[in-house]
Scaffold this active site. Structure first.
Site, PDB file in Angstrom:
ATOM      1  N   ARG A  68     -12.513   8.760  18.744  1.00 26.77           N
ATOM      2  CA  ARG A  68     -13.852   8.746  19.363  1.00 26.77           C
ATOM      3  C   ARG A  68     -13.791   8.271  20.821  1.00 26.77           C
ATOM      4  O   ARG A  68     -14.692   8.560  21.599  1.00 26.77           O
ATOM      5  CB  ARG A  68     -14.837   7.880  18.594  1.00 26.77           C
ATOM      6  CG  ARG A  68     -14.854   8.015  17.111  1.00 26.77           C
ATOM      7  CD  ARG A  68     -14.952   9.410  16.569  1.00 26.77           C
ATOM      8  NE  ARG A  68     -15.457   9.335  15.207  1.00 26.77           N
ATOM      9  CZ  ARG A  68     -14.743   8.942  14.144  1.00 26.77           C
ATOM     10  NH1 ARG A  68     -13.478   8.630  14.255  1.00 26.77           N
ATOM     11  NH2 ARG A  68     -15.305   8.893  12.948  1.00 26.77           N
ATOM     12  N   HIS A 119     -13.771   2.477   0.258  1.00 23.99           N
ATOM     13  CA  HIS A 119     -13.884   1.394   1.256  1.00 23.99           C
ATOM     14  C   HIS A 119     -14.512   0.135   0.662  1.00 23.99           C
ATOM     15  O   HIS A 119     -15.147  -0.656   1.373  1.00 23.99           O
ATOM     16  CB  HIS A 119     -14.766   1.816   2.457  1.00 23.99           C
ATOM     17  CG  HIS A 119     -14.184   2.850   3.350  1.00 23.99           C
ATOM     18  ND1 HIS A 119     -14.958   3.818   3.968  1.00 23.99           N
ATOM     19  CD2 HIS A 119     -12.908   3.079   3.762  1.00 23.99           C
ATOM     20  CE1 HIS A 119     -14.194   4.596   4.714  1.00 23.99           C
ATOM     21  NE2 HIS A 119     -12.947   4.176   4.605  1.00 23.99           N
ATOM     22  N   LYS A 161       3.437   0.701   3.062  1.00 16.55           N
ATOM     23  CA  LYS A 161       3.044  -0.319   4.047  1.00 16.55           C
ATOM     24  C   LYS A 161       3.082  -1.671   3.361  1.00 16.55           C
ATOM     25  O   LYS A 161       2.750  -1.775   2.179  1.00 16.55           O
ATOM     26  CB  LYS A 161       1.618  -0.064   4.546  1.00 16.55           C
ATOM     27  CG  LYS A 161       1.485   1.183   5.374  1.00 16.55           C
ATOM     28  CD  LYS A 161       0.097   1.244   6.014  1.00 16.55           C
ATOM     29  CE  LYS A 161      -0.128   2.615   6.597  1.00 16.55           C
ATOM     30  NZ  LYS A 161      -1.402   3.190   6.243  1.00 16.55           N
ATOM     31  N   ASN A 188       0.876  -1.172   0.000  1.00 14.38           N
ATOM     32  CA  ASN A 188       0.000   0.000   0.000  1.00 14.38           C
ATOM     33  C   ASN A 188       0.914   1.222   0.000  1.00 14.38           C
ATOM     34  O   ASN A 188       1.493   1.580   1.023  1.00 14.38           O
ATOM     35  CB  ASN A 188      -0.880  -0.041   1.251  1.00 14.38           C
ATOM     36  CG  ASN A 188      -1.884   1.092   1.284  1.00 14.38           C
ATOM     37  OD1 ASN A 188      -1.878   1.974   0.422  1.00 14.38           O
ATOM     38  ND2 ASN A 188      -2.738   1.084   2.293  1.00 14.38           N
ATOM     39  N   ARG A 218      -2.626  -2.079  -3.401  1.00 17.71           N
ATOM     40  CA  ARG A 218      -3.852  -1.328  -3.150  1.00 17.71           C
ATOM     41  C   ARG A 218      -3.824  -0.070  -4.017  1.00 17.71           C
ATOM     42  O   ARG A 218      -2.857   0.703  -3.961  1.00 17.71           O
ATOM     43  CB  ARG A 218      -3.933  -0.946  -1.681  1.00 17.71           C
ATOM     44  CG  ARG A 218      -5.176  -0.190  -1.397  1.00 17.71           C
ATOM     45  CD  ARG A 218      -5.416   0.012   0.060  1.00 17.71           C
ATOM     46  NE  ARG A 218      -6.587   0.872   0.184  1.00 17.71           N
ATOM     47  CZ  ARG A 218      -6.744   1.767   1.131  1.00 17.71           C
ATOM     48  NH1 ARG A 218      -5.820   1.919   2.054  1.00 17.71           N
ATOM     49  NH2 ARG A 218      -7.820   2.506   1.161  1.00 17.71           N
ATOM     50  N   GLU A 230     -10.343  -6.389   5.322  1.00 21.26           N
ATOM     51  CA  GLU A 230     -10.047  -5.988   3.942  1.00 21.26           C
ATOM     52  C   GLU A 230      -8.874  -6.788   3.377  1.00 21.26           C
ATOM     53  O   GLU A 230      -8.833  -7.090   2.189  1.00 21.26           O
ATOM     54  CB  GLU A 230      -9.734  -4.491   3.905  1.00 21.26           C
ATOM     55  CG  GLU A 230     -10.947  -3.657   4.311  1.00 21.26           C
ATOM     56  CD  GLU A 230     -10.616  -2.193   4.477  1.00 21.26           C
ATOM     57  OE1 GLU A 230     -10.643  -1.479   3.473  1.00 21.26           O
ATOM     58  OE2 GLU A 230     -10.331  -1.765   5.609  1.00 21.26           O
ATOM     59  N   ARG A 290     -12.885  14.803   8.349  1.00 23.13           N
ATOM     60  CA  ARG A 290     -13.565  15.271   7.127  1.00 23.13           C
ATOM     61  C   ARG A 290     -15.002  15.657   7.449  1.00 23.13           C
ATOM     62  O   ARG A 290     -15.667  14.999   8.255  1.00 23.13           O
ATOM     63  CB  ARG A 290     -13.579  14.184   6.058  1.00 23.13           C
ATOM     64  CG  ARG A 290     -12.215  13.769   5.596  1.00 23.13           C
ATOM     65  CD  ARG A 290     -12.326  12.882   4.362  1.00 23.13           C
ATOM     66  NE  ARG A 290     -11.105  12.130   4.166  1.00 23.13           N
ATOM     67  CZ  ARG A 290     -11.039  10.799   4.187  1.00 23.13           C
ATOM     68  NH1 ARG A 290     -12.121  10.060   4.362  1.00 23.13           N
ATOM     69  NH2 ARG A 290      -9.887  10.201   4.010  1.00 23.13           N
TER      70      ARG A 290
HETATM   71  P1  ADP Z   1      -9.019   4.081   9.866  1.00 25.37           P
HETATM   72  O1  ADP Z   1      -8.657   2.691   9.370  1.00 25.37           O
HETATM   73  O2  ADP Z   1     -10.025   4.789   9.025  1.00 25.37           O
HETATM   74  O3  ADP Z   1      -7.850   4.921  10.248  1.00 25.37           O
HETATM   75  P2  ADP Z   1     -10.152   2.659  12.128  1.00 25.37           P
HETATM   76  O4  ADP Z   1     -11.136   1.779  11.466  1.00 25.37           O
HETATM   77  O5  ADP Z   1      -8.921   2.052  12.701  1.00 25.37           O
HETATM   78  O6  ADP Z   1      -9.803   3.900  11.219  1.00 25.37           O
HETATM   79  O7  ADP Z   1     -10.939   3.434  13.305  1.00 25.37           O
HETATM   80  C1  ADP Z   1     -10.316   4.408  14.063  1.00 25.37           C
HETATM   81  C2  ADP Z   1     -11.319   4.975  15.045  1.00 25.37           C
HETATM   82  O8  ADP Z   1     -11.871   3.908  15.840  1.00 25.37           O
HETATM   83  C3  ADP Z   1     -10.715   5.976  16.008  1.00 25.37           C
HETATM   84  O9  ADP Z   1     -11.466   7.178  16.019  1.00 25.37           O
HETATM   85  C4  ADP Z   1     -10.861   5.267  17.340  1.00 25.37           C
HETATM   86  O10 ADP Z   1     -11.090   6.134  18.376  1.00 25.37           O
HETATM   87  C5  ADP Z   1     -12.087   4.425  17.137  1.00 25.37           C
HETATM   88  N1  ADP Z   1     -12.192   3.429  18.204  1.00 25.37           N
HETATM   89  C6  ADP Z   1     -11.382   2.394  18.446  1.00 25.37           C
HETATM   90  N2  ADP Z   1     -11.778   1.756  19.598  1.00 25.37           N
HETATM   91  C7  ADP Z   1     -12.856   2.437  20.066  1.00 25.37           C
HETATM   92  C8  ADP Z   1     -13.704   2.305  21.225  1.00 25.37           C
HETATM   93  N3  ADP Z   1     -13.509   1.349  22.120  1.00 25.37           N
HETATM   94  N4  ADP Z   1     -14.707   3.204  21.370  1.00 25.37           N
HETATM   95  C9  ADP Z   1     -14.898   4.184  20.480  1.00 25.37           C
HETATM   96  N5  ADP Z   1     -14.151   4.363  19.379  1.00 25.37           N
HETATM   97  C10 ADP Z   1     -13.128   3.503  19.186  1.00 25.37           C
END
Ligand code: ADP
Length: 416
Positions: free
Chosen positions: A285, A181, A14, A7, A92, A388, A242
């Protein structure tokens, strides 16, 4: 059989090496800061609990690939004796435009087509191409396959993918909804069908991929018929940084008020908006939920806004589909935030959706696939950890074994 997944970003690369026979990741890592100084490679071997970061001057992607080959074949982190053990490389690629509705074997022609749609993903496709070229040079004897983020959504009908803009913009500039996605929506929708004991072509499913990037999809009888991300990944749901859907007049209005140009505005909408824009400090989050619990009113608001937008998207797609068999939550937030899931779907008994509140709040990614609706809920609600990488590797193997027609016909191992 071993498959290398790459990727490639503009300054990072990566990689993951999969053992197809045992369906496991045998090495994973990243080369960071390629060509911009202070570069390093971080190599991990999960089965040996091995992790090492080596600083090295890595000026270009060709050197990065040589370092990846070194990391895989020499020293403590060795996982293979020689590169001859690798059967194929999967790349990817973010944007396939309208040209690619499935993964493909990379040829010179495919490279030209990816180049021809680079203007649609100017930050990603050129970098993906650099990686493809460097990897083909380093590993010329084995097949290389491209897996596109956009391919799964190419089944959307014209009335869903066109914008109400001058039609010539579509014809002359390729302005339309593409969606992203794709491999995640494909995987979780097929898994949801399997959990209901059905084929994907027998059910209608709404998938909510909620991570840093967020997108929802309406999947009718196994085909994506609509998705919330659009011409770019900026559209649709509220995301980590975003903005998602906004009144399209706002950027012009604020560019005049702040006397700034399109580059500034693009950066602001992509990197400083979403829940970061609302809370003023957090994209994660988990941080937002903790701060909201402690009384931070803007964090509370960000949670309400994010869930409300997801709820509206799910509702919109329920009508678009006509009937719904299942709703799936996936990705970091979808898999782990019971709060967001509850706020998205609570109080929808009228529509046949009944969440098991306690089960929902105690369901996390680590628990694996879980049904979080009550047994009498007409619409099943699932938390399904996305995978994925598995779609990626299965597509590569299917293509090199010449067994791939498209995702509706290929017997993925995860269909049962
Ligand atoms: P990406 O691949 O788009 O970078 P991810 O699918 O890894 O993102 O998701 C990242 C998000 O998941 C972060 O905002 C993180 O805070 C949230 N997250 C992970 N664990 C928790 C949890 N226990 N409660 C709430 N949000 C969570």
């Amino acid at each position: 059989m071993k498959i290398l997944a790459l990727n490639c970003g503009s300054s990072s690369l990566k990689y993951q090496l999969f053992d197809w026979t045992n369906k496991e990741v045998i090495a994973t890592g990243v080369v960071e800061r390629i060509g911009i100084g202070d570069s390093f490679i971080e190599h991990k071997v999960p089965t040996k609990d091995y992790k090492k970061k080596i600083k090295y001057a890595i000026d270009n992607h060709e050197t990065a690939i040589q370092w990846i080959i070194n990391a895989l074949t020499t020293g403590e982190g060795t996982v293979i004796e020689s590169m001859e053990e690798i059967s194929a490389v999967g790349h990817r690629v973010v944007h396939g435009g309208e040209q690619f509705n499935q993964s493909v074997l990379i040829t010179d022609d495919v490279i030209n087509h990816i180049g021809a749609v680079s203007h649609l993903a100017p930050l990603h496709n050129p970098a993906n191409l650099v990686g493809i070229r460097a990897a083909r040079t380093a590993m010329p004897k084995i097949p290389h396959v491209a897996i596109f983020d956009t391919a799964f959504h190419q089944s959307m009908p014209e009335h869903a993918y066109l914008y109400a803009l001058p039609y010539e913009w579509y014809k002359d500039f390729s302005v339309r909804r593409y969606g992203f996605h794709g491999t995640s929506h494909l995987y979780v929708s097929k898994r949801a069908a399997a959990l209901m004991g059905k084929n994907a072509n027998e059910c209608n499913i709404i998938t909510l991929h909620i991570g840093n990037g967020v997108s929802c999809a309406a999947i009718k009888k196994g085909l994506s018929i609509d998705t919330t991300m659009g011409f770019t990944p900026l559209a649709g749901a509220i995301m980590g940084t975003r903005c998602g859907d906004i009144d399209p007049a706002i950027p012009m209005f604020m560019m005049q008020r702040l006397d700034v140009g399109p580059r500034y505005m693009d950066n602001l909408l992509n990197k400083k908006s979403g829940v970061l824009g609302i809370t003023g400090k957090y994209t994660d989050r988990r941080d937002i939920e903790v701060a909201a619990e402690a009384g931070d009113s803007r964090c509370k608001l960000a949670i309400e806004m994010e869930a409300y937008k997801l709820r509206k998207s799910a509702g919109e797609y329920a009508f678009a589909l006509g009937s719904v068999d299942a709703i799936v939550f996936t990705a970091g937030v979808g898999e782990n935030s019971g709060l967001i899931r509850q706020k998205t779907l609570e109080g929808l008994e009228f529509f046949g959706i009944k969440i098991d509140k306690e089960k929902n709040m105690s369901t996390f990614s680590k628990h694996g696939e879980t049904e979080i609706s009550t047994p009498d809920s007409k619409v099943k609600v699932f938390m399904i950890p996305t995978n994925e990488e598995l779609v990626f590797v299965e597509d590569v193997v299917a293509i090199i074994q010449d067994q791939y027609e498209d995702h509706t016909k290929y017997p993925y191992t995860f269909l049962k």
